[in-house]
Write a protein that holds these residues in place. Structure first.
Motif, short mmCIF file in Angstrom:
data_model
loop_
_atom_site.label_atom_id
_atom_site.label_comp_id
_atom_site.label_asym_id
_atom_site.label_seq_id
_atom_site.Cartn_x
_atom_site.Cartn_y
_atom_site.Cartn_z
N VAL A 1 0.84 -1.21 0.00
CA VAL A 1 0.00 0.00 0.00
C VAL A 1 0.87 1.25 0.00
O VAL A 1 0.37 2.35 -0.29
N TYR A 2 2.16 1.11 0.31
CA TYR A 2 3.07 2.25 0.32
C TYR A 2 3.95 2.31 -0.92
O TYR A 2 4.91 3.08 -0.96
N ASN A 3 3.66 1.48 -1.93
CA ASN A 3 4.39 1.56 -3.19
C ASN A 3 4.13 2.91 -3.87
O ASN A 3 3.09 3.54 -3.65
N ILE A 4 5.06 3.34 -4.71
CA ILE A 4 4.92 4.61 -5.41
C ILE A 4 5.04 4.39 -6.91
O ILE A 4 5.45 3.33 -7.37
N LYS A 5 4.67 5.41 -7.68
CA LYS A 5 4.69 5.32 -9.14
C LYS A 5 6.12 5.42 -9.68
O LYS A 5 7.04 5.90 -9.02
N LEU A 6 6.28 4.97 -10.93
CA LEU A 6 7.58 4.95 -11.58
C LEU A 6 8.24 6.32 -11.61
O LEU A 6 9.42 6.46 -11.26
N ASP A 7 7.52 7.36 -12.05
CA ASP A 7 8.11 8.68 -12.20
C ASP A 7 8.66 9.19 -10.87
O ASP A 7 9.74 9.80 -10.82
N GLN A 8 7.93 8.94 -9.80
CA GLN A 8 8.38 9.38 -8.48
C GLN A 8 9.59 8.59 -8.02
O GLN A 8 10.56 9.15 -7.49
N ALA A 9 9.57 7.28 -8.25
CA ALA A 9 10.70 6.44 -7.87
C ALA A 9 11.97 6.85 -8.61
O ALA A 9 13.06 6.91 -8.03
N ALA A 10 11.83 7.16 -9.90
CA ALA A 10 13.00 7.55 -10.70
C ALA A 10 13.65 8.82 -10.17
O ALA A 10 14.87 8.99 -10.27
N GLN A 11 12.86 9.71 -9.60
CA GLN A 11 13.40 10.94 -9.04
C GLN A 11 14.05 10.73 -7.67
O GLN A 11 14.90 11.52 -7.25
N LEU A 12 13.67 9.65 -6.99
CA LEU A 12 14.14 9.43 -5.62
C LEU A 12 15.37 8.53 -5.52
O LEU A 12 16.13 8.62 -4.54
N TRP A 13 15.59 7.66 -6.51
CA TRP A 13 16.71 6.74 -6.41
C TRP A 13 18.05 7.49 -6.40
O TRP A 13 18.26 8.41 -7.17
N THR A 14 18.94 7.07 -5.53
CA THR A 14 20.31 7.57 -5.51
C THR A 14 21.21 6.46 -4.98
O THR A 14 20.73 5.40 -4.58
N ALA A 15 22.51 6.69 -5.01
CA ALA A 15 23.47 5.71 -4.48
C ALA A 15 24.29 6.35 -3.39
O ALA A 15 24.69 7.51 -3.49
N SER A 16 24.53 5.61 -2.32
CA SER A 16 25.33 6.09 -1.20
C SER A 16 26.38 5.06 -0.83
O SER A 16 26.27 3.89 -1.18
#
Length: 348
Positions: free
Chosen positions: A78-93
């Protein structure tokens, strides 16, 4: 099944490492976008240029909401998000020192925003018969070391990936192939199952393709994929009420706060400026504070179940909890909680 792989050279962009805090650093990666379609062996591609700089992980004191399985568990999807939003949030640390979860200096997938977290969806069984039905999108790449960020852009409706539970916005962290072998014959026949694993977390387009297409081999009928998925962090609205005796004239004794699911109640109250000061109460046996006791008059089910020792201590006060032993948003629940603090200062 064999896949024909076409390689695309991303623009050579500079890499920036910057110190975020004492626990982690963030990688800024030059980006070239490539798409690949795993669908019955057919591949389509496009390329464009984009620049993205990574950011620090969530500033909370835990990595993600903690959940155990019981009748209060909320379906995490229920807390999944849409593709466009996920693409903006992904980063690497990367982090400076080793811990139980990962080694220092090894890149890992992270979220740019503290309002979202990276969850593990392990061992999804995906058939390779007829194609997996996955389209991949490279968000970051173009480095000599093969590091990058590659996510699922689409899954074929009714295809093998969709049946396994993969959704757009996911990133593939590892590919596992199970192989069976036998030794001996008759009553002495021994069958063994071994696994081969190839990690592809924080890998670019080409390395992810290699893990999916070449690593399993022609004879592998299925693979097991470890998935990283960005989800919205569930939150709990908390109303905190001070005793009137502690409030100066004109001071509003009621405060409206918002906590992340999984936060310790006492620490969350203090981090948001709530003053816990109650010298009239006995000291808590666990944290040693006089002001640990809180009265929960709405939303008790949103807290973790009371332990045996705490239950014994609160036998005559069933609405009172030890804030140092309480977790809000238990098992990823959302909702409203109302509490009173500094209990001995309230007039009867």
């Amino acid at each position: 099944m064999k896949f024909q792989i076409l390689l695309f050279a991303a623009s050579a962009l500079s890499t920036q490492l910057e110190l975020v805090d004492s626990f982690s650093t963030s990688i800024g990666i030059g980006v070239g976008i490539d798409k690949v379609s795993f669908n019955a062996g057919i591949r389509s591609s496009s390329s464009s240029s984009l620049h993205m700089v990574g950011s620090a992980p969530s500033d909370s004191d835990f990595a993600k909401p903690r959940a155990t399985s019981d009748n209060q568990t909320v379906n995490a999807n229920v807390y999944n998000i849409k593709l466009d939003q996920a693409a903006q949030l992904w980063t690497a640390s990367v982090q400076e020192s080793n811990n139980a979860d990962r080694l220092a200096g090894v890149p890992f997938l992270d979220s740019k925003s503290k309002d979202y977290f990276v969850d593990d969806v392990p061992s999804l069984r995906v058939s390779r018969s007829g194609g997996m039905g996955i389209e991949l999108l490279e968000l970051a790449g173009g480095r000599d070391d093969g590091l990058g960020i590659t996510i699922v852009e689409a899954v074929t409706p009714g295809g093998n990936a969709e049946k396994a539970g993969i959704i757009p916005g996911d990133s593939i962290a590892a590919v596992t192939v199970m192989e069976s072998s036998s030794d001996g014959s008759g009553l002495k026949l021994v069958e063994e199952t071994n696994s081969r694993v190839k990690g592809c977390e924080c890998k670019d387009f080409d390395n992810t393709i290699d893990a999916l297409a070449n690593f399993p081999g022609d004879d592998a009928e299925e693979v097991y994929l470890d998935i990283k998925r960005i989800r919205r962090w569930p939150k709990v609205k908390v109303q905190v009420e001070y005793p009137p005796s502690q409030c100066a004239e004109g001071f509003n004794p009621v405060k409206q706060l918002e906590f992340f699911a999984g936060e310790n109640l006492k620490r969350a109250l203090q981090n948001r400026g709530i003053v816990l000061d109650d010298p009239g109460n006995p000291k808590c046996d666990f944290c040693g504070s006089n002001a640990c006791y809180v009265s929960v008059y709405k939303g008790q089910k949103l807290l973790n179940p009371i332990g045996k020792t705490e239950k014994k201590l609160m036998e005559k006060n069933p609405n009172v909890r030890l804030s140092c032993k309480s977790t809000v948003g238990y098992n990823m629940q959302e909702g409203d909680i109302k509490v009173r603090v500094n209990l001995s200062q309230w007039s009867n």
